[in-house]
Scaffold this motif. Structure first.
Motif, PDB file in Angstrom:
ATOM      1  N   LEU A  36       0.877  -1.236  -0.051  1.00 10.79           N
ATOM      2  CA  LEU A  36       0.057   0.072   0.018  1.00 10.79           C
ATOM      3  C   LEU A  36       0.917   1.219   0.187  1.00 10.79           C
ATOM      4  O   LEU A  36       0.554   2.251  -0.566  1.00 10.79           O
ATOM      5  CB  LEU A  36      -0.945  -0.075   1.369  1.00 10.79           C
ATOM      6  N   LEU A  37       2.145   1.277   0.521  1.00  7.28           N
ATOM      7  CA  LEU A  37       2.811   2.470   0.856  1.00  7.28           C
ATOM      8  C   LEU A  37       3.409   2.550  -0.762  1.00  7.28           C
ATOM      9  O   LEU A  37       3.805   3.758  -1.042  1.00  7.28           O
ATOM     10  CB  LEU A  37       3.930   2.289   1.748  1.00  7.28           C
ATOM     11  N   THR A  38       3.791   1.263  -1.500  1.00  3.18           N
ATOM     12  CA  THR A  38       4.255   1.559  -2.640  1.00  3.18           C
ATOM     13  C   THR A  38       3.415   2.193  -3.554  1.00  3.18           C
ATOM     14  O   THR A  38       3.603   3.117  -4.478  1.00  3.18           O
ATOM     15  CB  THR A  38       4.764   0.156  -3.256  1.00  3.18           C
ATOM     16  N   ILE A  39       2.220   1.804  -3.590  1.00  2.00           N
ATOM     17  CA  ILE A  39       1.236   2.298  -4.521  1.00  2.00           C
ATOM     18  C   ILE A  39       0.692   3.747  -4.287  1.00  2.00           C
ATOM     19  O   ILE A  39       0.584   4.761  -4.627  1.00  2.00           O
ATOM     20  CB  ILE A  39      -0.075   1.438  -4.376  1.00  2.00           C
ATOM     21  N   SER A  40       0.825   3.959  -2.830  1.00  2.00           N
ATOM     22  CA  SER A  40       0.684   5.825  -2.434  1.00  2.00           C
ATOM     23  C   SER A  40       1.787   6.408  -2.774  1.00  2.00           C
ATOM     24  O   SER A  40       1.411   7.376  -3.474  1.00  2.00           O
ATOM     25  CB  SER A  40       0.679   5.651  -0.738  1.00  2.00           C
ATOM     26  N   ALA A  41       3.252   5.927  -2.954  1.00  2.00           N
ATOM     27  CA  ALA A  41       4.023   6.830  -3.360  1.00  2.00           C
ATOM     28  C   ALA A  41       4.043   6.997  -4.891  1.00  2.00           C
ATOM     29  O   ALA A  41       4.125   8.090  -5.302  1.00  2.00           O
ATOM     30  CB  ALA A  41       5.583   6.195  -2.982  1.00  2.00           C
ATOM     31  N   LEU A  42       3.595   6.000  -5.538  1.00  2.00           N
ATOM     32  CA  LEU A  42       3.501   5.886  -6.965  1.00  2.00           C
ATOM     33  C   LEU A  42       2.297   7.044  -7.466  1.00  2.00           C
ATOM     34  O   LEU A  42       2.464   7.810  -8.471  1.00  2.00           O
ATOM     35  CB  LEU A  42       3.342   4.562  -7.651  1.00  2.00           C
ATOM     36  N   GLU A  43       1.301   6.533  -6.641  1.00  2.00           N
ATOM     37  CA  GLU A  43       0.162   7.826  -6.752  1.00  2.00           C
ATOM     38  C   GLU A  43       0.395   9.203  -6.510  1.00  2.00           C
ATOM     39  O   GLU A  43       0.000  10.174  -7.381  1.00  2.00           O
ATOM     40  CB  GLU A  43      -1.091   7.367  -6.083  1.00  2.00           C
ATOM     41  N   SER A  44       1.299   9.509  -5.494  1.00  2.00           N
ATOM     42  CA  SER A  44       1.767  10.704  -5.192  1.00  2.00           C
ATOM     43  C   SER A  44       2.657  11.295  -6.597  1.00  2.00           C
ATOM     44  O   SER A  44       2.351  12.465  -6.830  1.00  2.00           O
ATOM     45  CB  SER A  44       2.447  10.911  -4.123  1.00  2.00           C
ATOM     46  N   LEU A  45       3.217  10.416  -6.903  1.00  2.00           N
ATOM     47  CA  LEU A  45       4.051  11.005  -8.029  1.00  2.00           C
ATOM     48  C   LEU A  45       3.384  11.268  -9.297  1.00  2.00           C
ATOM     49  O   LEU A  45       3.700  12.198 -10.144  1.00  2.00           O
ATOM     50  CB  LEU A  45       5.179   9.749  -8.506  1.00  2.00           C
ATOM     51  N   GLU A  46       2.350  10.291  -9.475  1.00  2.00           N
ATOM     52  CA  GLU A  46       1.572  10.400 -10.672  1.00  2.00           C
ATOM     53  C   GLU A  46       0.773  11.854 -10.580  1.00  2.00           C
ATOM     54  O   GLU A  46       0.303  12.593 -11.270  1.00  2.00           O
ATOM     55  CB  GLU A  46       0.346   9.486 -10.810  1.00  2.00           C
ATOM     56  N   LEU A  47      -0.020  12.136  -9.236  1.00  2.00           N
ATOM     57  CA  LEU A  47      -0.358  13.324  -9.143  1.00  2.00           C
ATOM     58  C   LEU A  47       0.300  14.592  -9.309  1.00  2.00           C
ATOM     59  O   LEU A  47       0.124  15.776  -9.726  1.00  2.00           O
ATOM     60  CB  LEU A  47      -1.098  13.543  -7.680  1.00  2.00           C
ATOM     61  N   TYR A  48       1.606  14.479  -8.634  1.00  2.00           N
ATOM     62  CA  TYR A  48       2.749  15.295  -8.717  1.00  2.00           C
ATOM     63  C   TYR A  48       2.918  15.834 -10.379  1.00  2.00           C
ATOM     64  O   TYR A  48       3.038  17.065 -10.624  1.00  2.00           O
ATOM     65  CB  TYR A  48       3.946  14.839  -7.957  1.00  2.00           C
ATOM     66  N   LEU A  49       3.064  14.920 -11.212  1.00  2.00           N
ATOM     67  CA  LEU A  49       3.600  15.213 -12.436  1.00  2.00           C
ATOM     68  C   LEU A  49       2.228  15.914 -13.414  1.00  2.00           C
ATOM     69  O   LEU A  49       2.568  16.621 -14.571  1.00  2.00           O
ATOM     70  CB  LEU A  49       3.987  13.783 -13.265  1.00  2.00           C
ATOM     71  N   GLY A  50       1.322  15.497 -12.997  1.00  2.00           N
ATOM     72  CA  GLY A  50      -0.061  16.092 -13.525  1.00  2.00           C
ATOM     73  C   GLY A  50      -0.378  15.278 -14.952  1.00  2.00           C
ATOM     74  O   GLY A  50       0.218  14.084 -15.128  1.00  2.00           O
ATOM     75  N   PRO A  51      -1.332  15.679 -15.609  1.00  2.00           N
ATOM     76  CA  PRO A  51      -1.899  14.785 -16.718  1.00  2.00           C
ATOM     77  C   PRO A  51      -0.904  14.870 -17.890  1.00  2.00           C
ATOM     78  O   PRO A  51      -1.023  14.072 -18.864  1.00  2.00           O
ATOM     79  CB  PRO A  51      -3.323  15.459 -17.234  1.00  2.00           C
ATOM     80  N   ASN A  52      -0.164  16.040 -18.155  1.00  2.00           N
ATOM     81  CA  ASN A  52       0.705  16.230 -19.412  1.00  2.00           C
ATOM     82  C   ASN A  52       1.974  15.116 -19.461  1.00  2.00           C
ATOM     83  O   ASN A  52       2.671  15.013 -18.219  1.00  2.00           O
ATOM     84  CB  ASN A  52       1.167  17.487 -19.524  1.00  2.00           C
ATOM     85  N   PRO A  53       2.290  14.528 -20.445  1.00  2.00           N
ATOM     86  CA  PRO A  53       3.408  13.390 -20.467  1.00  2.00           C
ATOM     87  C   PRO A  53       4.653  14.239 -19.941  1.00  2.00           C
ATOM     88  O   PRO A  53       5.053  15.511 -20.440  1.00  2.00           O
ATOM     89  CB  PRO A  53       3.531  13.089 -21.796  1.00  2.00           C
ATOM     90  N   THR A  54       5.508  13.783 -18.960  1.00  2.00           N
ATOM     91  CA  THR A  54       6.454  14.083 -18.402  1.00  2.00           C
ATOM     92  C   THR A  54       7.982  13.187 -18.342  1.00  2.00           C
ATOM     93  O   THR A  54       7.421  12.090 -18.269  1.00  2.00           O
ATOM     94  CB  THR A  54       6.199  14.832 -17.230  1.00  2.00           C
ATOM     95  N   ILE A  55       8.811  13.626 -18.503  1.00  2.00           N
ATOM     96  CA  ILE A  55      10.162  12.742 -18.109  1.00  2.00           C
ATOM     97  C   ILE A  55      10.563  12.962 -16.546  1.00  2.00           C
ATOM     98  O   ILE A  55      10.855  14.006 -16.154  1.00  2.00           O
ATOM     99  CB  ILE A  55      11.278  13.269 -18.942  1.00  2.00           C
TER     100      ILE A  55
END
Length: 334
Positions: free
Chosen positions: A176-195
């Motif tokens: 759950l902590l792994t998924i939480s961290a990845l979801e945080s990254l996903e939100l942080y990056l936003g909808p536009n494709p980013t490196i």
């Protein structure tokens, strides 16, 4: 029935056997236990079935009153799947109740995080007909890489080599902590494709600040004045709200696990000896105090409030700091 080997679990969940009376998920990774149990429940129920959750509060000391409840519920739907979370301490009684039911009864899925192969009940279940045992251990680097792919690459983002290597190294201790961290990254990056670069990982997950992000939660437990002071320090160090929210999610998960162990009568060193994932000894006192101050109901309210405001983790939200501080003040100690 024999245990489903860790290497075969994903294949089993992709096409689960539906001939089991009971499916028991056990092992040290409580997040993985919960996630896999819920997925299997939905798969077995299908589109026309119903998943019915039984909570600890509905059971007596041993779980022996489960038999009557299951027999009563079975009259209301042709296809039901019973999901019993957090049943580690009542596993013996719950299993006795379920196995008293006639063959062909609706299947039951049990979460027994913390139980291991050396526990007598698990050894006995390995010899029991129509019972599937699924162990949930720490995820491998391959599992983490697949999760990164699902949450980031499939959303159009790319990851440079250093960032990818770092993520596979630091994630995987708890699902759950792994998924939480990845979801945080996903939100942080936003909808536009980013490196995604190592610098971005550092900002989003908090690996570059001298202030430990867990200090925010500890400050909440010490009162509002302390919280405001710590938030000011974090803002001066350019700590992103995503870092704080990620740390809070980890602490909420930890305290939830502590509550379960406290219900079993554990405290002090005995509790932290059983706790998974492990915490640094320097945080034991603060987390113990927090577990006493925040009961399960308030803890769940705090978790839901953070989920409702997960957009504050976006890197382009200028109002995130003020809004996050107001949420934390609402749940801090007086």
């Amino acid at each position: 029935m024999p245990e489903i080997a860790p290497r075969d679990v994903k294949q089993f969940l992709a096409k689960p056997a539906n001939d089991g009376r009971v499916y028991v998920f056990f092992g040290p990774d409580s997040g993985l236990v919960s996630d896999r149990a819920q997925k299997l429940a939905q798969l077995l129920a299908g589109n026309n079935g119903e998943v019915i959750r039984f909570h600890e509060a509905e059971l007596d000391e041993t779980g022996g009153n489960l038999t009557d409840s299951l027999q009563a519920m079975s009259m209301f739907s042709e296809r039901q799947v019973y999901l019993l979370p957090d049943m580690g301490k009542r596993l013996d009684g719950v299993m006795q109740a379920i196995l008293q039911l006639p063959e062909g009864h609706h299947p039951a899925i049990i979460e027994a995080a913390g139980k291991g192969k050396t526990d007598k009940i698990i050894k006995d279940l390995l010899k029991t007909k129509d019972v599937y045992l699924i162990a949930c251990y720490r995820e491998s680097a391959k599992d983490v890489a697949q999760a990164i792919d699902e949450h980031l690459r499939q959303k159009g983002h790319k990851i440079d080599q250093d960032a990818f290597a770092h993520l596979t190294d630091i994630l995987g201790e708890d699902h759950l902590l792994t998924i939480s961290a990845l979801e945080s990254l996903e939100l942080y990056l936003g909808p536009n494709p980013t490196i995604l670069t190592m610098e971005m990982v550092g900002e989003a997950l908090g690996v570059r600040q001298s202030l430990d992000p867990s200090a925010i939660f500890d400050a909440m437990m010490s009162g509002r004045a302390r919280l405001v002071a710590q938030m000011a320090i974090a803002q001066e160090q350019d700590m992103h709200p995503a870092v704080i929210m990620g740390a809070l999610e980890r602490d909420i998960q930890t305290i939830g696990n502590m509550h379960a162990l406290m219900d079993q009568g554990l405290s002090g060193k005995a509790l932290f000896g059983k706790l998974f994932p492990k915490v640094h000894f320097s945080r034991e006192h603060g987390l113990s105090r927090a577990a006493r101050l925040i009961g399960p109901t308030k803890l769940q309210e705090f978790r839901l409030s953070l989920l409702e405001h997960e957009h504050l983790q976006r890197r382009d939200d200028p109002m995130a700091w003020g809004r996050l501080e107001r949420i934390l003040l609402r749940f801090s100690a007086a």
